[in-house]
Design an enzyme around this catalytic site. Structure first.
Site, PDB file in Angstrom:
ATOM      1  CB  SER A 559      -0.833  -0.038   1.280  1.00 50.66           C
ATOM      2  OG  SER A 559      -2.029   1.052   1.227  1.00 50.66           O
ATOM      3  CG  HIS A 674      -5.838  -2.264   0.469  1.00 48.09           C
ATOM      4  ND1 HIS A 674      -5.075  -1.879  -0.672  1.00 48.09           N
ATOM      5  CD2 HIS A 674      -5.088  -1.559   1.722  1.00 48.09           C
ATOM      6  CE1 HIS A 674      -4.277  -1.300  -0.167  1.00 48.09           C
ATOM      7  NE2 HIS A 674      -4.215  -1.142   0.817  1.00 48.09           N
TER       8      HIS A 674
END
Length: 700
Positions: A559, A674
């Protein structure tokens, strides 16, 4: 049940220089030929994805080591040797559990007294596997919110792991969804109980006067009150923010006497919010600075942490003031705890008897107890092991029971019951070791960054390791959003990396929260280069200490940490021979136009601001890619279902590398959200692929 949190050197020449040399924007790629890869479910894009998956999986899964790594990863993923942590509600301890039988997971409960015994008998109240099978759906459990004094809950289910989810009313007593109950369709919504027949809902309300009711970041900005038995469309507006906000979120804080106070959080930016009480005739702004976080209520006091100095109270402090003064411009606040420059507050929990503060001193955990009696506040330290991490594992403001977990790199998680009004900790269960820790030792070092800042990092290695520069070493960091990297026990790290000859390093670079909000804010927006200088300093320090060398050094991050990987690959590829780039941000000139990207402008700066764009042009990994001989072969991992960080970042980066003739490996999980893993087995496969790659690059 609780308020959801708002919102995962090779020579003397190299070692002699501390200065970084970021690429300037003058040679940026001026046109983007790969915008078509931003079509998440586009046929052309998915065909490309499958081709890259097939190419990369052929190299990784045919490696003789993959099968063994995968088997170990699967066994660890499905192991029952995990602490069943969760939360407290109405006399029960609740836990979400996944294993080989319950791949998607079950939600279960046991009486608090039985949980405290260390040998609970669990009762399943919600089975996600069964629901997914019955509905032929790819459901991923995202959370549950139950109303105090009732058996009614709102369950959040996501299709494949996306942030967007569907909320459905569930009855714990009947173990079923409520017929004609509340249902909020799939969106990035926020839902909270006002009472048994009323919900507070922030969701996608569709178009109003030709304009969207979702912010530029993709979150709702209109909060409404929805009454049972009426259509969702008839819900009445309570408060609205603006399209330029990150979003508007609802929640309810419960005091120690059971009083419930509904609030709305208007997030103007990722780190700046206005809090509103919505229990009156009109919303009332709560007196707090925009950079602060409400932690809860305690005996009629509002408890909050300050990310900026306010009314003479220091940045980073925990404060309390009477809830009755929440509308006052200058409430009479008391500082309960003010961390020094090497301390931080990581979490605050409230029980009926005390405020519990989990934090760190030089990245080593401790737990404080703060209570009010006789008109005075008193602070004590709860005795727990040292040199590890302490996290809360369940509490309720209307119950005296509370639980905490201690762990370090080599000590399996130990669950503690906080007893006698949370004045002492009693170990009730310790996990069995899932790898033999006896050959290993943990050390903490410091590297000196370019501006003289001391940057701590941990090294996990064999006791008998030779300091010869030949040790395969994996360096992990995040460096953003005030997220701290702290000591933690990882069976996967032990079995898949340490036991196979690797060294592990975790760096506490700026941008994180290890030393409070100032440590984070030092690297915001155009100051972000200090984060990359910190990471480079740790790389250099590892080589100077002869723990490893650039030939044997690999890096990993996801991320925001994926952005870190992309920047370091461009700025200092000569320092490493491997990089695992997970669900990354890489196109920093378009990030704010992709999915939730607009919500992160307060962290990175805006590409539409000339000064901030000029800086972003110096660091954006995608546009700054250049073919060079010292660039290692990275492994880029993302997920089609990631609706937070757009998979287009990873796709375009890899396509550009291939255009430049630069070798790269790529894997995109078609599901997964995610975390790039839809369930335990998918997560295990991803880990096995990553460690196979690291062995090929650092051990062969």
């Amino acid at each position: 049940m609780r308020l959801a949190a708002l919102a995962a050197g090779f020579g003397a020449l190299i070692l002699a220089s501390c200065a970084t040399t970021p690429t300037t924007g003058s040679a940026l790629m001026t046109e983007d030929p790969y915008l078509w890869l931003e079509e998440v479910e586009g046929e052309r894009a998915l065909t490309w994805v499958r081709e890259q998956n097939a190419r990369s999986l052929a190299q990784l899964e045919r490696d003789p080591r993959f099968a063994s790594l995968h088997a170990d990863a699967i066994a660890l993923a499905n192991s029952r040797d995990r602490l069943p942590t969760g939360g407290i509600h109405e006399g029960y301890y609740y836990n979400f559990w996944q294993d080989e039988t319950h791949v998607r997971g079950i939600y279960r409960r046991t009486p608090i007294a039985q949980f405290s015994s260390g040998n609970p008998v669990w009762e399943i109240v919600l089975d996600i596997d069964a629901i997914a099978a019955a509905e032929n759906a790819n459901w991923v459990f995202k959370g549950i919110d139950c109303l105090e004094g009732t058996t009614r809950c709102m369950v959040s289910l996501s299709d494949g792991g996306k942030d967007a989810s569907t909320y459905r009313e569930y009855d714990l007593a009947t173990r079923s969804f409520v017929a004609n109950g509340f249902v909020v369709p799939e969106a990035k919504s926020g839902v909270a109980w006002l009472d048994q027949n009323t919900l507070l809902v922030a969701t996608d309300w569709g178009q109003e006067n030709g304009a969207s009711t979702m912010t530029e970041s993709g979150y709702p900005f209109v909060l409404k009150r929805w009454t049972r038995g009426t259509p969702l469309e008839s819900a009445t507006e309570v408060i609205r923010g603006q399209a330029s906000d990150v979003g508007l979120f609802a929640g309810v804080y419960q005091d120690t006497d059971g009083r419930r106070v509904p609030i709305a959080i208007e997030a103007n930016t990722f780190f700046e919010s206005v809090n509103w009480r919505i229990d009156g005739a009109a919303p009332q702004r709560i007196s707090l600075p925009e950079k602060s976080s409400i932690q809860g209520l305690y005996q009629g006091y509002l408890i909050a942490t300050l990310q900026e100095a306010w009314l003479g109270h220091p940045q980073g402090a925990l404060i309390a003031y009477p809830l009755s003064e929440s509308g006052s411009a200058t409430p009479q606040a008391t500082v309960l705890f003010a961390p020094n420059a090497r301390q931080s507050i990581e979490g605050v929990s409230i029980t009926r008897d005390a405020i519990l503060v989990a934090g760190y001193e030089n990245v080593r955990g401790r737990l404080l107890r703060i209570a009010r009696a006789g008109g005075q506040w008193a602070t004590t330290t709860i005795a727990l092991p040292e040199n590890g991490s302490v996290t809360m594992a369940g509490s309720s403001p209307t119950d005296s029971a509370a639980f905490a977990v201690f762990e370090d790199f080599l000590t399996p998680d130990t669950l503690y019951a906080l007893e006698q009004n949370a004045t002492r900790a009693r170990a009730i269960r310790a996990l069995p070791a899932q790898f033999d820790a006896s050959p290993y030792v943990t050390e903490q070092f410091e590297a000196l960054s370019a501006d003289g800042t001391r940057v701590p990092y941990f090294v996990l290695r064999r006791r008998d390791m030779a300091f010869n520069g030949e040790n395969p070493t994996l360096l992990y960091a995040y460096g953003g959003f005030q997220v701290s990297m702290t000591p933690g026990y990882s069976p996967n790290l032990g079995k898949l990396w340490l036991d196979r000859g690797g060294v592990y390093v975790i760096a506490n670079i700026r941008g994180g929260g290890e030393f409070g909000p100032a440590w984070h804010q030092a690297g915001l927006r155009t100051n972000r280069q200090v984060i990359y200088d910190d990471f480079y300093a740790v790389e250099r320090d590892l080589v100077e200490r002869r723990i490893t060398s650039p030939r044997r050094l690999g890096i990993m991050g996801g991320s925001n940490g994926g952005l870190l990987m992309g920047v370091m690959l461009n700025q200092h590829p000569e320092m490493i021979n491997a990089a695992v780039v997970q669900v990354p941000l890489l196109d920093m000139l378009r990030y704010d136009q992709l999915l939730a990207g607009a919500s992160w402008v307060d962290e990175y700066g805006s590409p539409s601001n000339p000064e901030e764009r000029a800086f972003l042009e110096t660091i954006t990994p995608y546009q700054n890619l250049r073919a060079r001989d010292d660039f290692p072969v990275p492994f880029v991992v993302t997920s089609t279902k990631d609706d937070r960080v757009h998979p287009g970042h990873a796709r375009k980066y890899v396509a550009r590398m291939m255009e430049l003739g630069m070798p790269v490996l790529y894997f995109e999980n078609i599901d997964g959200g995610h975390s790039a893993a839809a369930n335990l087995n998918e997560a295990a496969r991803r880990r096995a692929l990553e460690y196979t790659y690291l062995m090929q690059r650092l051990m062969d």
